[in-house]
Motif scaffolding. Sequence first.
Motif, PDB file in Angstrom:
ATOM      1  N   ARG A  83       0.817  -1.214   0.000  1.00  0.00           N
ATOM      2  CA  ARG A  83       0.000   0.000   0.000  1.00  0.00           C
ATOM      3  C   ARG A  83       0.853   1.267   0.000  1.00  0.00           C
ATOM      4  NH1 ARG A  83      -0.326  -2.563   4.711  1.00  0.00           N
ATOM      5  NH2 ARG A  83       0.429  -1.562   6.638  1.00  0.00           N
ATOM      6  N   VAL A  84       2.109   1.148   0.394  1.00  0.00           N
ATOM      7  CA  VAL A  84       3.012   2.298   0.404  1.00  0.00           C
ATOM      8  C   VAL A  84       3.565   2.572  -1.000  1.00  0.00           C
ATOM      9  CG1 VAL A  84       5.186   3.187   1.361  1.00  0.00           C
ATOM     10  CG2 VAL A  84       3.621   1.877   2.814  1.00  0.00           C
ATOM     11  N   LEU A  85       3.611   1.542  -1.813  1.00  0.00           N
ATOM     12  CA  LEU A  85       4.150   1.671  -3.167  1.00  0.00           C
ATOM     13  C   LEU A  85       3.127   2.343  -4.085  1.00  0.00           C
ATOM     14  CD1 LEU A  85       5.790  -1.865  -3.474  1.00  0.00           C
ATOM     15  CD2 LEU A  85       6.934   0.303  -2.919  1.00  0.00           C
ATOM     16  N   THR A  86       3.612   2.864  -5.187  1.00  0.00           N
ATOM     17  CA  THR A  86       2.750   3.543  -6.151  1.00  0.00           C
ATOM     18  C   THR A  86       3.043   3.035  -7.558  1.00  0.00           C
ATOM     19  OG1 THR A  86       4.237   5.365  -6.776  1.00  0.00           O
ATOM     20  CG2 THR A  86       3.010   5.609  -4.702  1.00  0.00           C
ATOM     21  N   ARG A  87       2.259   3.506  -8.506  1.00  0.00           N
ATOM     22  CA  ARG A  87       2.460   3.129  -9.904  1.00  0.00           C
ATOM     23  C   ARG A  87       3.854   3.516 -10.390  1.00  0.00           C
ATOM     24  NH1 ARG A  87      -1.808   7.027 -12.894  1.00  0.00           N
ATOM     25  NH2 ARG A  87      -1.118   5.756 -14.671  1.00  0.00           N
ATOM     26  N   ALA A  88       4.463   4.507  -9.761  1.00  0.00           N
ATOM     27  CA  ALA A  88       5.815   4.930 -10.132  1.00  0.00           C
ATOM     28  C   ALA A  88       6.858   3.865  -9.815  1.00  0.00           C
ATOM     29  CB  ALA A  88       6.171   6.234  -9.415  1.00  0.00           C
ATOM     30  N   ASP A  89       6.464   2.857  -9.037  1.00  0.00           N
ATOM     31  CA  ASP A  89       7.397   1.797  -8.661  1.00  0.00           C
ATOM     32  C   ASP A  89       7.347   0.591  -9.596  1.00  0.00           C
ATOM     33  OD1 ASP A  89       8.414   3.153  -6.340  1.00  0.00           O
ATOM     34  OD2 ASP A  89       6.450   2.773  -5.417  1.00  0.00           O
ATOM     35  N   LEU A  90       6.485   0.627 -10.609  1.00  0.00           N
ATOM     36  CA  LEU A  90       6.439  -0.480 -11.560  1.00  0.00           C
ATOM     37  C   LEU A  90       7.771  -0.679 -12.292  1.00  0.00           C
ATOM     38  CD1 LEU A  90       2.815  -0.166 -12.973  1.00  0.00           C
ATOM     39  CD2 LEU A  90       3.760  -2.092 -11.680  1.00  0.00           C
ATOM     40  N   PRO A  91       8.496   0.372 -12.664  1.00  0.00           N
ATOM     41  CA  PRO A  91       9.816   0.139 -13.261  1.00  0.00           C
ATOM     42  C   PRO A  91      10.775  -0.590 -12.316  1.00  0.00           C
ATOM     43  CG  PRO A  91       9.060   2.339 -13.802  1.00  0.00           C
ATOM     44  CD  PRO A  91       8.098   1.793 -12.780  1.00  0.00           C
ATOM     45  N   LEU A  92      10.685  -0.310 -11.008  1.00  0.00           N
ATOM     46  CA  LEU A  92      11.508  -1.039 -10.045  1.00  0.00           C
ATOM     47  C   LEU A  92      11.123  -2.507 -10.040  1.00  0.00           C
ATOM     48  CD1 LEU A  92      13.411  -1.438  -7.624  1.00  0.00           C
ATOM     49  CD2 LEU A  92      11.523  -0.686  -6.139  1.00  0.00           C
ATOM     50  N   VAL A  93       9.820  -2.793 -10.032  1.00  0.00           N
ATOM     51  CA  VAL A  93       9.372  -4.182 -10.047  1.00  0.00           C
ATOM     52  C   VAL A  93       9.911  -4.887 -11.289  1.00  0.00           C
ATOM     53  CG1 VAL A  93       7.374  -5.711 -10.092  1.00  0.00           C
ATOM     54  CG2 VAL A  93       7.295  -3.613  -8.733  1.00  0.00           C
ATOM     55  N   GLU A  94       9.844  -4.214 -12.415  1.00  0.00           N
ATOM     56  CA  GLU A  94      10.361  -4.814 -13.661  1.00  0.00           C
ATOM     57  C   GLU A  94      11.863  -5.080 -13.550  1.00  0.00           C
ATOM     58  OE1 GLU A  94      10.989  -3.714 -18.374  1.00  0.00           O
ATOM     59  OE2 GLU A  94       9.314  -2.791 -17.294  1.00  0.00           O
ATOM     60  N   ARG A  95      12.586  -4.148 -12.981  1.00  0.00           N
ATOM     61  CA  ARG A  95      14.038  -4.341 -12.837  1.00  0.00           C
ATOM     62  C   ARG A  95      14.341  -5.551 -11.960  1.00  0.00           C
ATOM     63  NH1 ARG A  95      17.858  -3.030  -9.135  1.00  0.00           N
ATOM     64  NH2 ARG A  95      16.554  -1.602  -7.910  1.00  0.00           N
ATOM     65  N   LEU A  96      13.595  -5.710 -10.876  1.00  0.00           N
ATOM     66  CA  LEU A  96      13.819  -6.853  -9.992  1.00  0.00           C
ATOM     67  C   LEU A  96      13.453  -8.163 -10.684  1.00  0.00           C
ATOM     68  CD1 LEU A  96      12.622  -5.545  -6.508  1.00  0.00           C
ATOM     69  CD2 LEU A  96      14.879  -5.385  -7.575  1.00  0.00           C
ATOM     70  N   ILE A  97      12.389  -8.147 -11.484  1.00  0.00           N
ATOM     71  CA  ILE A  97      12.003  -9.346 -12.234  1.00  0.00           C
ATOM     72  C   ILE A  97      13.128  -9.758 -13.176  1.00  0.00           C
ATOM     73  CG2 ILE A  97      10.475 -10.169 -14.078  1.00  0.00           C
ATOM     74  CD1 ILE A  97       8.223  -8.546 -12.664  1.00  0.00           C
ATOM     75  N   ARG A  98      13.678  -8.782 -13.881  1.00  0.00           N
ATOM     76  CA  ARG A  98      14.773  -9.094 -14.815  1.00  0.00           C
ATOM     77  C   ARG A  98      16.009  -9.581 -14.062  1.00  0.00           C
ATOM     78  NH1 ARG A  98      13.579  -7.372 -19.880  1.00  0.00           N
ATOM     79  NH2 ARG A  98      11.972  -5.776 -20.086  1.00  0.00           N
ATOM     80  N   ASP A  99      16.292  -8.962 -12.931  1.00  0.00           N
ATOM     81  CA  ASP A  99      17.457  -9.331 -12.145  1.00  0.00           C
ATOM     82  C   ASP A  99      17.271 -10.693 -11.486  1.00  0.00           C
ATOM     83  OD1 ASP A  99      19.977  -8.941 -11.082  1.00  0.00           O
ATOM     84  OD2 ASP A  99      19.283  -7.789  -9.365  1.00  0.00           O
ATOM     85  N   ALA A 100      16.040 -10.976 -11.061  1.00  0.00           N
ATOM     86  CA  ALA A 100      15.750 -12.215 -10.337  1.00  0.00           C
ATOM     87  C   ALA A 100      15.881 -13.443 -11.222  1.00  0.00           C
ATOM     88  CB  ALA A 100      14.346 -12.150  -9.745  1.00  0.00           C
ATOM     89  N   ALA A 101      15.212 -13.405 -12.377  1.00  0.00           N
ATOM     90  CA  ALA A 101      15.278 -14.502 -13.342  1.00  0.00           C
ATOM     91  C   ALA A 101      15.062 -15.873 -12.680  1.00  0.00           C
ATOM     92  CB  ALA A 101      16.608 -14.474 -14.099  1.00  0.00           C
ATOM     93  N   GLY A 102      14.002 -15.976 -11.898  1.00  0.00           N
ATOM     94  CA  GLY A 102      13.686 -17.248 -11.252  1.00  0.00           C
ATOM     95  C   GLY A 102      12.292 -17.191 -10.672  1.00  0.00           C
ATOM     96  N   TRP A 103      11.574 -18.299 -10.742  1.00  0.00           N
ATOM     97  CA  TRP A 103      10.168 -18.301 -10.333  1.00  0.00           C
ATOM     98  C   TRP A 103       9.986 -17.955  -8.866  1.00  0.00           C
ATOM     99  CZ3 TRP A 103       8.625 -21.447  -6.393  1.00  0.00           C
ATOM    100  CH2 TRP A 103       9.469 -22.526  -6.076  1.00  0.00           C
ATOM    101  N   VAL A 104      10.923 -18.333  -8.020  1.00  0.00           N
ATOM    102  CA  VAL A 104      10.757 -18.130  -6.583  1.00  0.00           C
ATOM    103  C   VAL A 104      10.675 -16.643  -6.237  1.00  0.00           C
ATOM    104  CG1 VAL A 104      13.216 -18.092  -5.954  1.00  0.00           C
ATOM    105  CG2 VAL A 104      11.527 -19.003  -4.339  1.00  0.00           C
ATOM    106  N   TYR A 105      11.225 -15.792  -7.084  1.00  0.00           N
ATOM    107  CA  TYR A 105      11.135 -14.346  -6.892  1.00  0.00           C
ATOM    108  C   TYR A 105      10.107 -13.719  -7.828  1.00  0.00           C
ATOM    109  CZ  TYR A 105      15.844 -15.683  -5.319  1.00  0.00           C
ATOM    110  OH  TYR A 105      16.896 -16.327  -4.735  1.00  0.00           O
ATOM    111  N   VAL A 106      10.138 -14.123  -9.077  1.00  0.00           N
ATOM    112  CA  VAL A 106       9.298 -13.498 -10.111  1.00  0.00           C
ATOM    113  C   VAL A 106       7.821 -13.649  -9.802  1.00  0.00           C
ATOM    114  CG1 VAL A 106       8.597 -13.650 -12.541  1.00  0.00           C
ATOM    115  CG2 VAL A 106      11.020 -13.645 -11.936  1.00  0.00           C
ATOM    116  N   ASP A 107       7.407 -14.807  -9.323  1.00  0.00           N
ATOM    117  CA  ASP A 107       5.978 -15.055  -9.155  1.00  0.00           C
ATOM    118  C   ASP A 107       5.350 -14.098  -8.133  1.00  0.00           C
ATOM    119  OD1 ASP A 107       6.543 -17.037 -10.939  1.00  0.00           O
ATOM    120  OD2 ASP A 107       5.802 -18.683  -9.711  1.00  0.00           O
ATOM    121  N   THR A 108       6.025 -13.873  -7.021  1.00  0.00           N
ATOM    122  CA  THR A 108       5.491 -12.938  -6.025  1.00  0.00           C
ATOM    123  C   THR A 108       5.547 -11.508  -6.541  1.00  0.00           C
ATOM    124  OG1 THR A 108       6.156 -14.395  -4.218  1.00  0.00           O
ATOM    125  CG2 THR A 108       5.689 -12.106  -3.655  1.00  0.00           C
ATOM    126  N   LEU A 109       6.635 -11.140  -7.190  1.00  0.00           N
ATOM    127  CA  LEU A 109       6.747  -9.797  -7.755  1.00  0.00           C
ATOM    128  C   LEU A 109       5.623  -9.527  -8.749  1.00  0.00           C
ATOM    129  CD1 LEU A 109      10.610  -9.674  -8.311  1.00  0.00           C
ATOM    130  CD2 LEU A 109       9.311  -8.063  -6.887  1.00  0.00           C
TER     131      LEU A 109
END
Length: 239
Positions: free
Chosen positions: A92-118
């Motif tokens: 609830r603290v995050l905003t739409r402006a944080d979607l690029p951060l989520v995308e960066r973490l998804i690319r960096d994570a490259a694994g289901w154990v992280y990507v699925d929750t993100l």
Amino acid sequence: MFDAEEAAATLVAALTALGTPERAEAEKAYLKSDLTFLGVTVPVLRKAVTSAARARPEPSRVELLAWIDALWSRPVHESRFAAIELMRIHVRVLTRADLPLVERLIRDAAGWVYVDTLAEKIAGILMRRTPADFGTADAWAGDRDFWVRRAALLSLLPGIRAGDPDLVRFDRYADAMLDEREFFIRKAIGWLLREISRRDPAYVIAWTTAHRARMSGVTFREAVRRLPAADADRLRAAG
């Protein structure tokens, strides 16, 4: 004053005390990861992160982002898992402006154990607040990185589980990815069909019937898993 580095170090120290070398070795091998593993079980890890979050006042967005960065920058599985858990707890603290951060973490994570929750618990929640933000998922669905494409699919899960599925997007994403050979894409399509079938089995029956010839075994098995037995048997026989 909130010190993100100190907060991250304190949490990682607590997690280190909760792990075992045997589990660390086994989990590292299972996930085929280059990260360091502490050997903490997921339930224990989540409990520890929740306790750490509750022990402090709710962070501001700036403080939360700094805490996440301090945890994610450590090449430690549990530290990165904890960063994602903090995002989930304080979404609830995050905003739409944080979607690029989520995308960066998804690319960096490259694994289901992280990507699925993100994808499901963070990106999907943020996008549902402002439906136009699903334009981000539209872009992800055509990305070259299959983990990003998987995230596009899984971002639809919150709507499906809330009884408000975006079937137009599901059909567009799934149809475009259905011929892919990547297991994690095939599994994700089936996963969404399985979830849709809980409330709308007729849609899943019709979609599966129309696409049966192109569906992989794993996609089909997931799709029919929650269907009425007679319908599932009929679809199996037709294949």
